[in-house]
Motif scaffolding. Structure first.
Motif, short mmCIF file in Angstrom:
data_model
loop_
_atom_site.label_atom_id
_atom_site.label_comp_id
_atom_site.label_asym_id
_atom_site.label_seq_id
_atom_site.Cartn_x
_atom_site.Cartn_y
_atom_site.Cartn_z
N SER A 15 -13.06 5.49 -23.35
CA SER A 15 -13.72 6.78 -23.17
C SER A 15 -13.61 7.17 -21.69
O SER A 15 -13.25 6.34 -20.85
N ARG A 16 -13.97 8.39 -21.37
CA ARG A 16 -13.92 8.87 -19.98
C ARG A 16 -14.81 7.99 -19.08
O ARG A 16 -14.43 7.62 -17.98
N LYS A 17 -16.00 7.66 -19.61
CA LYS A 17 -16.98 6.86 -18.85
C LYS A 17 -16.41 5.46 -18.58
O LYS A 17 -16.47 4.94 -17.48
N GLU A 18 -15.83 4.90 -19.65
CA GLU A 18 -15.24 3.55 -19.51
C GLU A 18 -14.07 3.57 -18.53
O GLU A 18 -13.84 2.59 -17.82
N ALA A 19 -13.33 4.69 -18.51
CA ALA A 19 -12.19 4.79 -17.59
C ALA A 19 -12.69 4.67 -16.15
O ALA A 19 -12.13 3.92 -15.35
N SER A 20 -13.77 5.37 -15.84
CA SER A 20 -14.33 5.30 -14.48
C SER A 20 -14.75 3.87 -14.16
O SER A 20 -14.52 3.38 -13.06
N ARG A 21 -15.35 3.22 -15.16
CA ARG A 21 -15.81 1.84 -14.93
C ARG A 21 -14.62 0.90 -14.71
O ARG A 21 -14.61 0.12 -13.76
N LEU A 22 -13.60 1.05 -15.54
CA LEU A 22 -12.41 0.19 -15.40
C LEU A 22 -11.78 0.38 -14.02
O LEU A 22 -11.33 -0.59 -13.38
N ILE A 23 -11.76 1.61 -13.57
CA ILE A 23 -11.15 1.90 -12.26
C ILE A 23 -12.02 1.29 -11.14
O ILE A 23 -11.51 0.64 -10.23
N ARG A 24 -13.34 1.46 -11.26
CA ARG A 24 -14.26 0.84 -10.27
C ARG A 24 -14.08 -0.67 -10.23
O ARG A 24 -14.13 -1.29 -9.18
N GLN A 25 -13.85 -1.25 -11.37
CA GLN A 25 -13.68 -2.72 -11.46
C GLN A 25 -12.26 -3.17 -11.10
O GLN A 25 -11.91 -4.32 -11.34
N LYS A 26 -11.45 -2.23 -10.60
CA LYS A 26 -10.07 -2.52 -10.15
C LYS A 26 -9.19 -3.08 -11.27
O LYS A 26 -8.36 -3.95 -11.07
N GLN A 27 -9.42 -2.58 -12.46
CA GLN A 27 -8.68 -3.08 -13.63
C GLN A 27 -7.46 -2.22 -13.95
O GLN A 27 -6.72 -2.51 -14.87
N VAL A 28 -7.30 -1.13 -13.19
CA VAL A 28 -6.20 -0.20 -13.48
C VAL A 28 -5.26 -0.12 -12.28
O VAL A 28 -5.72 0.04 -11.14
N THR A 29 -3.97 -0.28 -12.55
CA THR A 29 -2.99 -0.09 -11.47
C THR A 29 -2.05 1.06 -11.84
O THR A 29 -1.77 1.31 -13.01
N VAL A 30 -1.59 1.72 -10.77
CA VAL A 30 -0.61 2.80 -10.95
C VAL A 30 0.57 2.48 -10.03
O VAL A 30 0.37 2.33 -8.82
N ASN A 31 1.72 2.35 -10.61
CA ASN A 31 2.94 1.97 -9.86
C ASN A 31 2.68 0.76 -8.97
O ASN A 31 3.07 0.72 -7.80
N GLY A 32 1.97 -0.21 -9.50
CA GLY A 32 1.76 -1.48 -8.80
C GLY A 32 0.58 -1.50 -7.85
O GLY A 32 0.22 -2.56 -7.32
N GLU A 33 -0.06 -0.37 -7.62
CA GLU A 33 -1.20 -0.31 -6.70
C GLU A 33 -2.50 -0.14 -7.48
O GLU A 33 -2.52 0.60 -8.47
N ILE A 34 -3.56 -0.79 -6.99
CA ILE A 34 -4.85 -0.63 -7.67
C ILE A 34 -5.31 0.82 -7.54
O ILE A 34 -5.33 1.38 -6.44
N ALA A 35 -5.68 1.40 -8.69
CA ALA A 35 -6.16 2.80 -8.67
C ALA A 35 -7.60 2.80 -8.18
O ALA A 35 -8.39 1.93 -8.55
N THR A 36 -7.93 3.78 -7.35
CA THR A 36 -9.30 3.82 -6.82
C THR A 36 -10.04 5.07 -7.29
O THR A 36 -11.25 5.12 -7.21
N LYS A 37 -9.30 6.06 -7.78
CA LYS A 37 -9.96 7.31 -8.17
C LYS A 37 -9.61 7.69 -9.60
O LYS A 37 -8.43 7.72 -9.96
N ALA A 38 -10.65 8.05 -10.35
CA ALA A 38 -10.43 8.46 -11.74
C ALA A 38 -9.73 9.81 -11.81
O ALA A 38 -9.06 10.11 -12.81
N ASP A 39 -9.89 10.63 -10.77
CA ASP A 39 -9.34 11.99 -10.86
C ASP A 39 -7.99 12.15 -10.17
O ASP A 39 -7.51 13.27 -10.00
N VAL A 40 -7.37 11.02 -9.79
CA VAL A 40 -6.05 11.12 -9.17
C VAL A 40 -5.08 11.72 -10.18
O VAL A 40 -5.13 11.40 -11.37
N LYS A 41 -4.20 12.62 -9.71
CA LYS A 41 -3.29 13.31 -10.64
C LYS A 41 -1.93 12.62 -10.68
O LYS A 41 -1.34 12.32 -9.64
N LEU A 42 -1.45 12.41 -11.91
CA LEU A 42 -0.20 11.67 -12.10
C LEU A 42 0.65 12.37 -13.15
O LEU A 42 0.13 13.09 -14.00
#
Ligand code: URA
Length: 235
Positions: A15-42
């Protein structure tokens, strides 16, 4: 370009809420880098997104083949009956998923589900001449006159004239019929116009796509790219 959290939600990862949590917990990477913002545009088509180390395979739309069982309705919601959407496993659920065409509650067989409206329209529009093939069991034996009537374009009991259809007699009250329109109860009404009652109906094919015999009633799976295109190859 789309927001990272929206991409994750659209792919049914969370869910959107869980996405923010996963990102806060450094569980999401984008092109090999840890994502820090839920609203980053890709660009979801090209960005390599991983969630908990697992690569996300982005799909703009989902395309499923279901072997519809009897007793469920081809709708997205219903107040009384179970719907085909209720049968879709969690990993394939998408917002906007709907059946591309309807089978009656008691009809079984091939049903395509998608969240791609243009694709569904191409399958359903009578002008596109995508044939749907049905196997039918009847209360009595159809004759050659029924074959001719189907081929000429059956006039239903309410006066509606159908487009020409192919009827193949299989013996023992069984037949196969191919139609390229989807009027309400069409196959049943066509046989009724010849004085026959359909006792069992299974959709076997949509265009060049055959029902997967490995798929049990109630099951569904994703269509391959080839299967998606073979729908539009008529025989
Ligand atoms: N025609 C029918 O009568 N019923 C179906 O479910 C599909 C086609």
């Amino acid at each position: 370009m789309e927001r990272l959290d929206k991409i994750l939600v659209s792919q049914n990862v969370c869910s959107r809420k869980e996405a923010s949590r996963l990102i806060r917990q450094k569980q999401v990477t984008v092109n090999g880098e840890i994502a820090t913002k839920a609203d980053v545009k890709l660009d979801p088509e090209t960005a390599q997104i991983k969630v908990r180390g697992q690569a996300l395979e982005f799909r703009r739309h989902i395309y499923l083949m279901m072997n519809k069982p009897a007793g469920v309705v081809s709708a997205t919601e219903d107040n009384f009956d179970e719907t085909v959407i209720d049968l879709v496993p969690e990993q394939f659920r998408r917002r906007g998923l709907f059946p591309a065409g309807r089978l009656d509650k008691d009809t079984v067989g091939l049903l395509i589900l998608t969240d791609d409206g243009d694709f569904a329209h191409k399958i359903l529009s009578p002008g596109k001449h995508i044939y749907k093939r049905y196997y039918a069991e009847l209360d009595s034996e159809p004759g050659e006159s029924a074959v001719r009537e189907f081929a000429a374009g059956i006039k239903l009991n309410d006066g509606t004239v159908c487009l020409p259809a192919r009827l193949r007699l299989l013996g023992k009250n069984r037949a196969e019929v191919e139609i390229c329109e989807g009027k309400f109860h069409q196959v049943k009404k066509m046989f009724a116009a010849c004085g026959l009652r359909v006792e069992f109906l299974r959709r076997m094919a949509v265009g060049g796509l055959e029902l997967d015999p490995e798929l049990d009633e109630g099951e569904c799976r994703e269509l391959s790219k080839d299967e998606k295109s073979v729908i539009f190859i008529s025989k």
